[in-house]
Design a protein around this motif. Structure first.
Motif, short mmCIF file in Angstrom:
data_model
loop_
_atom_site.label_atom_id
_atom_site.label_comp_id
_atom_site.label_asym_id
_atom_site.label_seq_id
_atom_site.Cartn_x
_atom_site.Cartn_y
_atom_site.Cartn_z
N ARG A 1 31.67 5.45 6.11
CA ARG A 1 30.30 5.59 5.60
C ARG A 1 29.98 4.47 4.62
N LEU A 2 30.92 4.15 3.74
CA LEU A 2 30.72 3.07 2.77
C LEU A 2 30.43 1.76 3.48
N CYS A 3 31.22 1.43 4.48
CA CYS A 3 31.03 0.18 5.21
C CYS A 3 29.72 0.19 5.99
N LEU A 4 29.41 1.29 6.65
CA LEU A 4 28.17 1.37 7.42
C LEU A 4 26.95 1.30 6.52
N ASP A 5 27.02 1.93 5.36
CA ASP A 5 25.89 1.88 4.42
C ASP A 5 25.61 0.46 3.96
N ARG A 6 26.64 -0.37 3.91
CA ARG A 6 26.46 -1.77 3.52
C ARG A 6 25.99 -2.62 4.70
N LEU A 7 26.49 -2.29 5.89
CA LEU A 7 26.11 -3.06 7.09
C LEU A 7 24.71 -2.72 7.56
N ILE A 8 24.40 -1.42 7.56
CA ILE A 8 23.10 -0.95 8.03
C ILE A 8 22.52 -0.04 6.95
N PRO A 9 21.86 -0.63 5.94
CA PRO A 9 21.32 0.21 4.86
C PRO A 9 20.26 1.18 5.38
N VAL A 10 20.15 2.32 4.70
CA VAL A 10 19.16 3.32 5.06
C VAL A 10 17.78 2.71 4.91
N ARG A 11 16.97 2.87 5.91
CA ARG A 11 15.63 2.30 5.89
C ARG A 11 14.73 3.17 5.02
N ARG A 12 14.06 2.54 4.09
CA ARG A 12 13.21 3.28 3.15
C ARG A 12 11.96 3.81 3.84
N ASP A 13 11.35 2.98 4.64
CA ASP A 13 10.19 3.43 5.39
C ASP A 13 10.10 2.60 6.66
N ARG A 14 9.22 2.96 7.51
CA ARG A 14 9.10 2.27 8.79
C ARG A 14 7.63 2.04 9.09
N PRO A 15 7.36 1.02 9.87
CA PRO A 15 5.97 0.83 10.26
C PRO A 15 5.53 1.96 11.19
N ILE A 16 4.31 2.40 11.04
CA ILE A 16 3.80 3.44 11.93
C ILE A 16 2.51 2.94 12.58
N THR A 17 2.28 3.45 13.77
CA THR A 17 1.05 3.12 14.47
C THR A 17 0.17 4.35 14.42
N PHE A 18 -0.90 4.23 13.65
CA PHE A 18 -1.80 5.37 13.51
C PHE A 18 -3.19 4.81 13.25
N THR A 19 -4.14 5.25 14.01
CA THR A 19 -5.50 4.73 13.89
C THR A 19 -6.34 5.62 12.99
N LEU A 20 -6.90 5.01 11.95
CA LEU A 20 -7.83 5.70 11.06
C LEU A 20 -9.24 5.26 11.40
N PRO A 21 -10.22 6.13 11.19
CA PRO A 21 -11.60 5.70 11.40
C PRO A 21 -11.96 4.66 10.32
N PRO A 22 -12.95 3.82 10.59
CA PRO A 22 -13.36 2.83 9.58
C PRO A 22 -13.81 3.51 8.29
N ILE A 23 -13.47 2.89 7.18
CA ILE A 23 -13.86 3.42 5.86
C ILE A 23 -14.69 2.33 5.20
N ASP A 24 -16.01 2.48 5.29
CA ASP A 24 -16.92 1.48 4.73
C ASP A 24 -17.63 1.96 3.47
N LYS A 25 -17.61 3.27 3.26
CA LYS A 25 -18.27 3.84 2.08
C LYS A 25 -17.50 5.11 1.69
N PRO A 26 -17.64 5.53 0.44
CA PRO A 26 -16.89 6.70 -0.02
C PRO A 26 -17.07 7.94 0.87
N ALA A 27 -18.24 8.08 1.48
CA ALA A 27 -18.48 9.26 2.33
C ALA A 27 -17.56 9.28 3.56
N ASP A 28 -17.01 8.12 3.93
CA ASP A 28 -16.12 8.05 5.09
C ASP A 28 -14.73 8.62 4.79
#
Length: 140
Positions: free
Chosen positions: A59-86
């Motif tokens: 585990r010690l060696c693997l944690d150094r070779l392949i560190p735990v990923r903190r976050d990952r890119p995600i694909t998620f579509t949000l509607p446009p936000i052009d004004k606070p009402a959006d």
């Protein structure tokens, strides 16, 4: 409650600049001094133990070779936000994404922070524009 001798004023640090960048704490410096010269031998031993099947060493060696990923890119579509009402459309899309299993609740929470920051930026820009128009009109 009276101020005790040697205490700093409330809200004032004894070191306003903080710890210098790259400064090590005493325990880290002491450990580095102890390991100085033996680090390579210790590393080789840990690798050898991992190869022999020691789960802790693996585990010690693997944690150094392949560190735990903190976050990952995600694909998620949000509607446009052009004004606070959006904002409500964006938060609705986030809730739907969580409900559908497209994103995790923690990912939605992080995206919500980004959406909120974006809405605040829109509000600030809008306020600056309105103030400039008022000043141009000579109302101030």
């Amino acid at each position: 409650m009276p101020k005790e001798e040697g205490q700093f004023e409330q809200g004032r640090s004894g070191n306003p600049a903080g710890r210098p960048k790259g400064a090590r704490n005493r325990a880290t410096a002491a450990l580095e001094k102890i390991l100085d010269g033996d680090a390579e031998a210790i590393l080789n031993k840990a690798v050898e133990m991992a190869k022999d099947g020691d789960p802790v060493a693996m585990r010690l060696c693997l944690d150094r070779l392949i560190p735990v990923r903190r976050d990952r890119p995600i694909t998620f579509t949000l509607p446009p936000i052009d004004k606070p009402a959006d904002l409500t459309r964006a938060t609705h899309a986030l809730m739907q994404g969580v409900a559908a299993g497209e994103i995790t609740p923690s990912e939605a929470a992080e995206l919500s922070k980004l959406v909120d920051a974006h809405v605040n930026a829109i509000k600030t820009a809008d306020l600056a524009e309105r103030l400039a128009r008022i000043e141009e009109g000579g109302l101030l």
